[in-house]
Design a protein around this motif. Structure first.
Motif, short mmCIF file in Angstrom:
data_model
loop_
_atom_site.label_atom_id
_atom_site.label_comp_id
_atom_site.label_asym_id
_atom_site.label_seq_id
_atom_site.Cartn_x
_atom_site.Cartn_y
_atom_site.Cartn_z
N UNK A 104 0.83 -1.20 0.00
CA UNK A 104 0.00 0.00 0.00
C UNK A 104 0.86 1.26 0.00
N UNK A 105 2.01 1.21 0.65
CA UNK A 105 2.90 2.38 0.67
C UNK A 105 3.27 2.76 -0.77
N UNK A 106 3.66 1.79 -1.55
CA UNK A 106 4.03 2.06 -2.95
C UNK A 106 2.80 2.51 -3.74
N UNK A 107 1.68 1.85 -3.52
CA UNK A 107 0.46 2.20 -4.25
C UNK A 107 0.01 3.62 -3.91
N UNK A 108 0.03 3.97 -2.63
CA UNK A 108 -0.39 5.30 -2.20
C UNK A 108 0.51 6.36 -2.84
N UNK A 109 1.81 6.08 -2.87
CA UNK A 109 2.75 7.02 -3.51
C UNK A 109 2.38 7.23 -4.98
N UNK A 110 2.20 6.15 -5.71
CA UNK A 110 1.86 6.24 -7.14
C UNK A 110 0.53 6.96 -7.33
N UNK A 111 -0.43 6.68 -6.44
CA UNK A 111 -1.76 7.26 -6.53
C UNK A 111 -1.71 8.78 -6.36
N UNK A 112 -1.04 9.24 -5.29
CA UNK A 112 -1.03 10.69 -5.07
C UNK A 112 -0.12 11.42 -6.06
N UNK A 113 0.97 10.77 -6.47
CA UNK A 113 1.84 11.38 -7.48
C UNK A 113 1.05 11.60 -8.77
N UNK A 114 0.33 10.60 -9.20
CA UNK A 114 -0.48 10.71 -10.42
C UNK A 114 -1.56 11.78 -10.25
N UNK A 115 -2.19 11.81 -9.08
CA UNK A 115 -3.23 12.79 -8.82
C UNK A 115 -2.70 14.21 -8.96
N UNK A 126 0.33 21.32 -20.09
CA UNK A 126 1.62 20.85 -20.62
C UNK A 126 2.25 19.91 -19.60
N UNK A 127 3.20 19.10 -20.04
CA UNK A 127 3.90 18.21 -19.09
C UNK A 127 4.66 19.04 -18.05
N UNK A 128 4.91 18.43 -16.91
CA UNK A 128 5.63 19.13 -15.85
C UNK A 128 7.09 19.35 -16.22
N UNK A 129 7.62 20.47 -15.80
CA UNK A 129 9.05 20.73 -15.97
C UNK A 129 9.81 19.77 -15.06
N UNK A 130 11.05 19.47 -15.42
CA UNK A 130 11.85 18.49 -14.67
C UNK A 130 11.97 18.84 -13.19
N UNK A 131 12.21 20.11 -12.88
CA UNK A 131 12.37 20.47 -11.48
C UNK A 131 11.07 20.33 -10.70
N UNK A 132 9.95 20.62 -11.33
CA UNK A 132 8.65 20.47 -10.67
C UNK A 132 8.35 18.98 -10.46
N UNK A 137 7.79 14.46 -6.81
CA UNK A 137 8.14 13.11 -6.38
C UNK A 137 8.69 13.11 -4.95
N UNK A 138 9.56 14.07 -4.66
CA UNK A 138 10.13 14.17 -3.33
C UNK A 138 9.05 14.43 -2.29
N UNK A 139 8.15 15.36 -2.58
CA UNK A 139 7.08 15.69 -1.66
C UNK A 139 6.16 14.49 -1.43
N UNK A 140 5.79 13.80 -2.49
CA UNK A 140 4.89 12.65 -2.36
C UNK A 140 5.55 11.54 -1.54
#
Length: 183
Positions: A104-115, A126-132, A137-140
């Motif tokens: 679930x830890x991995x799933x939750x990460x993927x879920x909120x990152x995608x959200x 537009x797609x996210x800039x690399x720094x964003x 990813x770091x925040x999630x």
């Protein structure tokens, strides 16, 4: 039988088992025995027990995330998520205790990152800039780890406090990009 009713029966069974043993020790045979269904029925609905846990998690938090930025602010959506987690304490304590590759830890990460990624891409078209993307990813990762720690240490903070702390932890650039969710 209705597919969702079957899934919820399986979820209820695994939740009962999670009160007695760790998720990694639960087997499908026990899950189906607990709700009077067959292994075939289980595998028609889920790949494995972790898929069932992840499905149930998504059902619990889906509404709060779907409403975020529409009828709920970021704080309200996060608070609602933490309230769900608190209400399902046994489930989340057990689920977050698993270190399986499909946890679930991995799933939750993927879920909120995608959200969050989808919200930002739709907002800016537009797609996210690399720094964003890096900051997101770091925040999630950090927010999931703090959620797991919160659950494993007895959920000492109120859900509103957890929501506030996660919002305060947003990197400055992400905070400014997600500001519209607070309106």
């Amino acid at each position: 039988m209705d597919c969702n009713k079957t899934k919820f029966r399986l979820a209820a069974s695994i939740k009962n088992l999670m009160g007695e043993m760790s998720l990694d020790k639960i087997i499908v045979k026990d899950i189906v025995a607990g709700c009077g269904l067959t292994r075939q029925t289980f595998y028609r609905n889920f790949r494995d027990k972790y898929d069932l846990v992840n499905w149930y998690f998504e059902k619990l938090v889906q509404q709060s995330f779907e409403e975020m930025g529409v009828s709920l602010t970021l704080r309200e959506g996060l608070t609602k998520k933490f309230q769900f987690i608190r209400e399902e304490k046994v489930f989340f304590t057990c689920a977050f205790g698993s270190s399986d590759y499909n946890s679930l830890v991995k799933y939750d990460y993927e879920y909120i990152l995608k959200f969050y990624r989808n919200i930002l891409q739709e907002k800016f078209n537009k797609p996210l800039e690399e720094d964003v993307e890096f900051l997101l990813q770091m925040y999630c990762q950090g927010s999931i780890q703090m959620t797991v720690d919160w659950v494993k240490t007895g959920m000492k903070f109120e859900p509103e406090k957890m929501a506030d702390l996660l919002i305060q932890a947003l990197p400055k650039k992400l905070n400014s990009l997600l500001y519209f969710l607070e309106m």
